[in-house]
Design a protein around this motif. Structure first.
Motif: not given
Length: 191
Positions: A7-12, A121-124, A132-136, A172-174
């Motif tokens: 993720s672009v924000l995989a550091t948060v 699935d994507t968890l925010a 802060m981040v979205s994690v696939q 759970l975003e997606n």
């Protein structure tokens, strides 16, 4: 098995690292869990003693201690830390309360299972209302076999966080329609 997508924000995220990392299978019964009334109080990682020096040790926050739950069910899983998970369906959300002992740079890891039959699935994660981040998530198995197979997200940086009470909301975003089982969150102050 698919690798976690970056993720672009995989550091948060808000500091969860350690105790969930060391738990596998039957060892989960040896991990001390938290009373939901004191979520966020330090819990020593497996094998650590509860001394003053563990105040900034990795802290496990059980998903079953979540508040403000929408679209989630608490269910049993034998390989989960504490033997229960929070099953999150599409658009589900839950809030975990963190009580941090010190100001500092924090990171977190989410432990989950995801028996996937289609899209991942994507968890925010939101800290005090700020995304802060979205994690696939990755697929932990198919046909019902993956629900009791747990993996951990890559550590995500939550940034500089002040001591005190904070709300961490999982959303759970997606989803592929089957959802995700969230086991626990481990937070840790970076050294």
């Amino acid at each position: 098995m698919r690798k976690l997508a970056k993720s672009v924000l995989a550091t948060v995220l808000v500091g969860w690292v350690g105790a969930c990392s060391s738990v596998r299978g039957d060892a989960a019964a040896d991990v001390k869990t938290q009373d939901p009334a004191v979520v966020g109080a330090p819990v020593p990682a497996q094998g650590a003693s509860a001394t003053a020096s563990t105040k900034v040790s990795p802290m496990v926050v059980q998903a079953e201690a979540a508040k403000q739950i929408t679209g989630c069910n608490l269910i049993g899983r034998s390989n989960a830390v504490g033997r229960k998970v929070l099953h999150m369906d599409t658009s589900a959300s839950a809030v975990l309360i963190l009580q941090l002992e010190q100001d500092g740079e924090y990171e977190a890891i989410v432990r989950y299972s995801n028996d996937d039959s289609g899209d991942l699935d994507t968890l925010a994660l939101f800290l005090d209302g700020q995304k802060m981040v979205s994690v696939q998530t990755e697929d932990t198995g198919d046909g019902g076999e993956g629900w009791n197979v747990f993996v951990e997200s890559a550590p995500v940086r939550l940034g500089q966080v002040s001591r005190g009470r904070h709300e961490l909301r999982l959303e759970l975003e997606n989803s592929d329609g089957w959802g995700v089982d969230v086991d626990c969150l481990t937070e840790k102050k970076k050294k």
